[in-house]
Motif scaffolding. Sequence first.
Motif: not given
Length: 187
Positions: A89-110
């Motif tokens: 059940x080891x995951x494989x890095x999901x670039x899409x979710x990393x991007x979506x989470x980052x977007x959420x972080x920057x919305x909070x900062x802004x």
Amino acid sequence: MKKTTDAGNGQGTRKVEAKSSAAEGLKELFIDGLKDIVYAERALLKALPKMMNNASEPKLKAAIEDHIAVTEGQVQRLEQVFEILGESNRGKKCEAIEGLIKEGESIMEETEVGPVRDAGIIAASQKIEHYEIASYGTLAAFANTLGETEIVALLEATLAEEKEADALLTESAYNSINFEAAEEDEN
Ligand SMILES: [Fe+2]
Ligand SMILES: [Fe+2]
């Protein structure tokens, strides 16, 4: 004659060369997709508490808190799926979710804490839910094609939860948050 466009024979339109590890059958593609979504869910378990703590409206806070608990169950369901398949059940890095989470972080900062940040958190969360809905929809269809009925049921249970979360977010946006956020503009 001088070419005016590269369409059809440019670099970008060439068929992509497959890696040596490329999936050969639908089953492998299915497992790759499962590894992607389990990574995404685990990443969300780490990211959602921050979103919850940044939300002001109590119903929105509660909805995110509830979805954290639901997400824990979704990870367990995926672990069950891997077990059925006899896969790690080891995951494989999901670039899409990393991007979506980052977007959420920057919305909070802004945004300032309050209705405007809440509206931003809803927007970012809905993008995440839609990514999950698309992923689970595809995976359930793959499982169906592969004749994995037990897995179809597990994936569809999660799909229903993601749709419900999305609907709840829409509701909180319509119920007050966006109106309050608009009022902030007027002040
Ligand atoms: Fe999820
Ligand atoms: Fe979700």
